[in-house]
Enzyme design. Structure first.
Site, PDB file in Angstrom:
ATOM      1  N   SER A   1     -11.795  30.086  42.913  1.00 32.35           N
ATOM      2  CA  SER A   1     -11.039  30.722  41.830  1.00 32.35           C
ATOM      3  C   SER A   1     -11.993  31.179  40.743  1.00 32.35           C
ATOM      4  O   SER A   1     -13.067  30.593  40.544  1.00 32.35           O
ATOM      5  CB  SER A   1     -10.039  29.717  41.235  1.00 32.35           C
ATOM      6  OG  SER A   1      -9.480  30.205  40.034  1.00 32.35           O
ATOM      7  N   TYR A  50      -9.347  21.169  37.464  1.00 34.28           N
ATOM      8  CA  TYR A  50      -9.099  22.283  38.384  1.00 34.28           C
ATOM      9  C   TYR A  50     -10.352  23.137  38.546  1.00 34.28           C
ATOM     10  O   TYR A  50     -10.736  23.493  39.668  1.00 34.28           O
ATOM     11  CB  TYR A  50      -7.947  23.139  37.863  1.00 34.28           C
ATOM     12  CG  TYR A  50      -7.639  24.346  38.728  1.00 34.28           C
ATOM     13  CD1 TYR A  50      -7.101  24.187  40.003  1.00 34.28           C
ATOM     14  CD2 TYR A  50      -7.888  25.636  38.271  1.00 34.28           C
ATOM     15  CE1 TYR A  50      -6.821  25.287  40.801  1.00 34.28           C
ATOM     16  CE2 TYR A  50      -7.605  26.745  39.067  1.00 34.28           C
ATOM     17  CZ  TYR A  50      -7.081  26.565  40.332  1.00 34.28           C
ATOM     18  OH  TYR A  50      -6.820  27.652  41.130  1.00 34.28           O
TER      19      TYR A  50
END
Length: 319
Positions: free
Chosen positions: A159, A185
């Site tokens: 990501s 994350y």
């Protein structure tokens, strides 16, 4: 040392769809595994690979849900798998290995995002466990099948959020520091990129190449742990709960979101490439740590030494 990140002008881009990038490619006789392959961009990845002729195995915790989501799509098989449960990963890999089939494509698509602080059964932080450790275990267990393909590719979903945090080798499971779900994350997605770097180094002698992917901003079930208030605080929603008009051009459809995954998995232009981070259906540019734009790959997500260190550490987590 960092990986070589040189865009190749693939001919595709931000708006390209998974159907666009796979046009003319025949995957008949190929086997693929797509984790999380029954939801969001995973389902689109499954659909497009199967349409091109591949047999796609979709592992799932909820088999009924997976079967309903992909009902009517030919060349799709289902199997039970929970990435947070080591015994489940091993059982899935054992069944595939006993089949004797080669594994041409492994797409590590499943993941979680911005969860509250939770740990798996071994005490590992949940986002790191689901996004990295479970997939690491799966790839290691499936290594013989990848070797049998005589030309396999592993695609790991990273990501653009990797820019928020390097991997914390001192406290990866937040046992000493206060938990921040966004840092957790980001760290997990940095780990995913580093996983692809080291897997490629270790696997290319056996014909296994690996890529990490930033799919772009897509509205999927991945955001289920994020409240509207959270999105508004981050500036991703306005007072009406809608994406701000000035940001709408930054979002992709599901078909566009799956495109870079499918491109990395199938493009003949990547035959002699590997260990790179990709976005918008191309190899992403290397950028420096202070880079402000939401594009490119930062140094800590392409650091070969950190990638080797993480691999060795990950091996201790799966023993």
């Amino acid at each position: 040392m960092t990986t070589s990140q040189t865009p190749i002008d693939s001919g595709f881009g931000f708006a390209s769809t998974a159907d666009d990038v796979i046009a003319g490619i025949d995957l008949s006789g190929k086997s693929a595994i797509v984790t999380g392959g029954y939801s969001g961009i995973g389902a689109e990845t499954t659909r497009v690979l199967a349409k091109a002729g591949a047999t796609v195995i979709v592992p799932a915790r909820d088999l009924d849900k997976a079967c309903k989501a992909l009902n009517g799509i030919a060349h799709v098989e289902f199997a039970s798998l929970d990435l947070l449960e080591p015994n489940s990963v091993d059982a899935f890999a054992d069944v595939f290995e006993k089949s004797g089939r080669p594994l041409h494509l492994l797409v590590n698509n499943a993941g979680v995002m911005a969860t509250p602080l939770m740990h798996d059964g071994k005490g590992y932080e949940l986002q790191l466990s689901a996004n990295h450790i479970g997939h690491f275990r799966l790839a290691v267990r499936l290594w013989p099948a990848l070797c049998r393909a005589d030309g396999a590719r592993v695609v790991a979903l990273s990501s653009g959020a990797h820019r928020w945090a390097a991997f914390d080798f001192d406290d990866p499971h937040f046992r000493q520091h206060e938990y921040d779900r966004w840092i957790a994350y980001a760290q997990a997605k940095t780990a995913t990129a580093l996983f692809a770097v080291e897997l490629d180094r270790r696997g290319k002698g056996d014909g296994i190449r690996s890529f990490s992917v930033h799919p772009g901003r897509i509205e999927t079930g991945l955001q289920r742990h994020i409240s509207l208030a959270d999105l508004q605080a981050l500036g991703f929603r306005n007072e009406q709960g809608e994406i701000p008009a000035e940001q709408r051009h930054m979002y992709k459809s599901t078909a566009q979101g799956a495109a870079t995954t499918v491109w990395c998995a199938t493009s003949p232009t990547l035959k002699d490439q590997g260990g790179v981070y990709c976005e918008n259906c191309d190899i992403a540019a290397a950028v420096e740590a202070g880079h402000k734009e939401m594009n490119g790959v930062l140094p800590w997500a392409r650091d070969a030494q950190a990638a080797q260190q993480l691999w060795v550490l990950s091996e201790t987590w799966i023993t």
